[in-house]
Design an enzyme around this catalytic site. Structure first.
Site, PDB file in Angstrom:
ATOM      1  N   ASP A 112      82.608  74.744 132.568  1.00  0.00           N
ATOM      2  CA  ASP A 112      81.615  74.921 131.505  1.00  0.00           C
ATOM      3  C   ASP A 112      80.899  73.652 131.072  1.00  0.00           C
ATOM      4  OD1 ASP A 112      81.809  77.745 131.082  1.00  0.00           O
ATOM      5  OD2 ASP A 112      83.819  77.381 130.298  1.00  0.00           O
ATOM      6  N   ASP A 175      78.921  83.748 134.862  1.00  0.00           N
ATOM      7  CA  ASP A 175      78.489  82.755 133.868  1.00  0.00           C
ATOM      8  C   ASP A 175      78.168  81.399 134.513  1.00  0.00           C
ATOM      9  OD1 ASP A 175      80.456  84.688 133.205  1.00  0.00           O
ATOM     10  OD2 ASP A 175      80.854  83.773 131.260  1.00  0.00           O
TER      11      ASP A 175
HETATM   12  N1  GLY Z   1      81.065  81.754 129.444  1.00  0.00           N
HETATM   13  C1  GLY Z   1      81.934  82.443 128.603  1.00  0.00           C
HETATM   14  C2  GLY Z   1      81.346  83.644 127.996  1.00  0.00           C
HETATM   15  O1  GLY Z   1      80.224  84.029 128.208  1.00  0.00           O
HETATM   16  O2  GLY Z   1      82.093  84.249 127.232  1.00  0.00           O
END
Ligand code: GLY
Length: 391
Positions: A112, A175
């Site tokens: 992330d 994601d």
């Molecule tokens: N990337 C984590 C979410 O969208 O919850």
């Protein structure tokens, strides 16, 4: 003059004297956000300690640590507010929130870092380049991209999202498309094409492996990291392995639109448009374009709305319109921006812990952050306003 001509003149007068309806809605959003975000910034930064707000639950603002995936969004929100208002107070808060995250440039424990550093350091370079040390900020982003690339598996051609667990060997979640923006920018800043190539490889594998024939996306694909063989296609935050978790669809929409922005590869644009079509023609999509948390949840309409998904879509649709000129994307962005100005979704000033939007869902199956404000809902709404203003 016939009746309908009179009506047309009256309508034209109303529009020219008040501005177009969407301009009024944007202005109203900004006026509201100015109050909310400034209060939240003050509650998060007392001049000696910077805290990172991400939600409001049980009457309390919830703060996160620097290594949480949501840690960059509030800094990004403050840069956006500076861009929307020109008020230096936002930039001062933004700089402190951003620089608070510098050590994260070495984070390699999850994927992330793209979200975290692109919204904060990337936001600064995008919205206030004259207020920061551009060279130093670019170096932070390049180092962050280097850290992200430690998770790239050349054999499989993908960036690993989460670490190996009892359930998955090398999980990649949809994601992760969002983290590629950091890599594209790192190549632009450094001239080193390594980051770009990693991003393209990941996007190509995602097209190949993450989508169903109807262009809905799986949440998690588990790979063999050496060979790229698919071990499983499942979910973590969706209703079921074969369901379409709402936010995941919007990450895909935004991610492929963004990948097209950098590469001009028509395959990415085509993928984004197919995802858009899935979203906009889905039979469970409400008229106000604020989806439920999973498109296949059997409890619809008696279940949670997912406002982050709507905000992300609004921003992505603005960009998709600017690329294609297709009216449907502009109309959809406007519809969402209008919906999110309603008291159903937007909190009254001074309420909601001073977050702008209500009713988002982190993980319904996990029972965490369900039907609450989340900082990324606000971040993508403000980005949508900035993008819409430019159109
Ligand atoms: N990337 C984590 C979410 O969208 O919850």
């Amino acid at each position: 003059m016939k009746f309908y001509n009179v009506c047309a003149v009256v309508l034209a007068f109303a529009v020219t004297s008040c501005g177009s309806p969407i301009k009024k809605v944007i202005k109203d959003h900004v006026r509201n956000a100015e109050v909310q975000v400034k209060a939240l910034a003050a509650a998060s930064d007392n001049g000696s300690e910077v805290k990172i707000p991400y939600s409001y639950q049980n009457g309390q603002i919830k703060f996160v640590g620097k290594s949480a995936w949501t840690s960059g969004f509030f800094a990004g929100t403050l840069w956006e507010m500076y861009a929307l208002t020109g008020d230096k107070t936002f930039a001062d808060y933004a700089k402190r929130q951003t620089e608070n995250l510098e050590e994260i440039k070495f984070l390699t424990s999850h994927h992330d870092i793209g979200f975290m550093m692109n919204s904060s350091y990337g936001g600064a370079l995008q919205y206030a380049p004259d207020l920061v040390d551009q060279k130093a900020y670019k170096e932070v982003l390049i180092q962050s991209a280097k850290s992200l690339c430690t998770r790239f598996h050349p054999g499989a051609g993908i960036i690993q999202s989460w670490n190996t667990s009892a359930k998955w060997l090398c999980p990649v979640i949809i994601d992760n498309m969002m983290n590629l923006e950091l890599l594209f920018k790192a190549t632009q800043f450094s001239g080193d094409s390594t980051y770009w190539k990693v991003a393209v490889s990941h996007a190509d594998k995602t097209i190949q492996n993450h989508f169903r024939p109807d262009y809905s996306t799986y949440h998690v694909v588990d790979y063999d990291p050496e060979t790229g063989e698919i071990r499983a296609r499942q979910t973590a935050q969706g209703y079921a392995d074969e369901s379409a978790w709402a936010r995941g669809q919007s990450w895909g929409l935004y991610g492929f639109t963004m990948a097209y922005r950098f590469t001009k590869d028509p395959r990415y644009l085509s993928q984004a448009e197919k995802i858009a079509d899935f979203l906009l023609t889905n039979k469970t999509m409400p008229e106000d374009l604020v989806p439920f948390w999973d498109f296949n949840c059997p409890d619809i309409p008696n279940t949670y709305k997912e406002v982050t998904c709507a905000s992300i879509m609004a921003s992505a649709f603005c960009e998709l319109y600017s690329i294609t000129g297709k009216q449907v994307y502009l109309d959809s962005a406007d519809k969402i921006i209008e919906s999110l100005a309603k008291p159903e979704y937007r909190a009254a000033q001074g309420e909601n812990g001073n977050f702008i939007l209500m009713h988002s869902c982190g993980s319904v199956p996990g029972g965490s952050d369900v039907d609450v404000p989340l900082n990324y809902a606000d971040y993508y709404l403000l980005e949508a306003l900035l993008r819409r203003q430019k159109l």
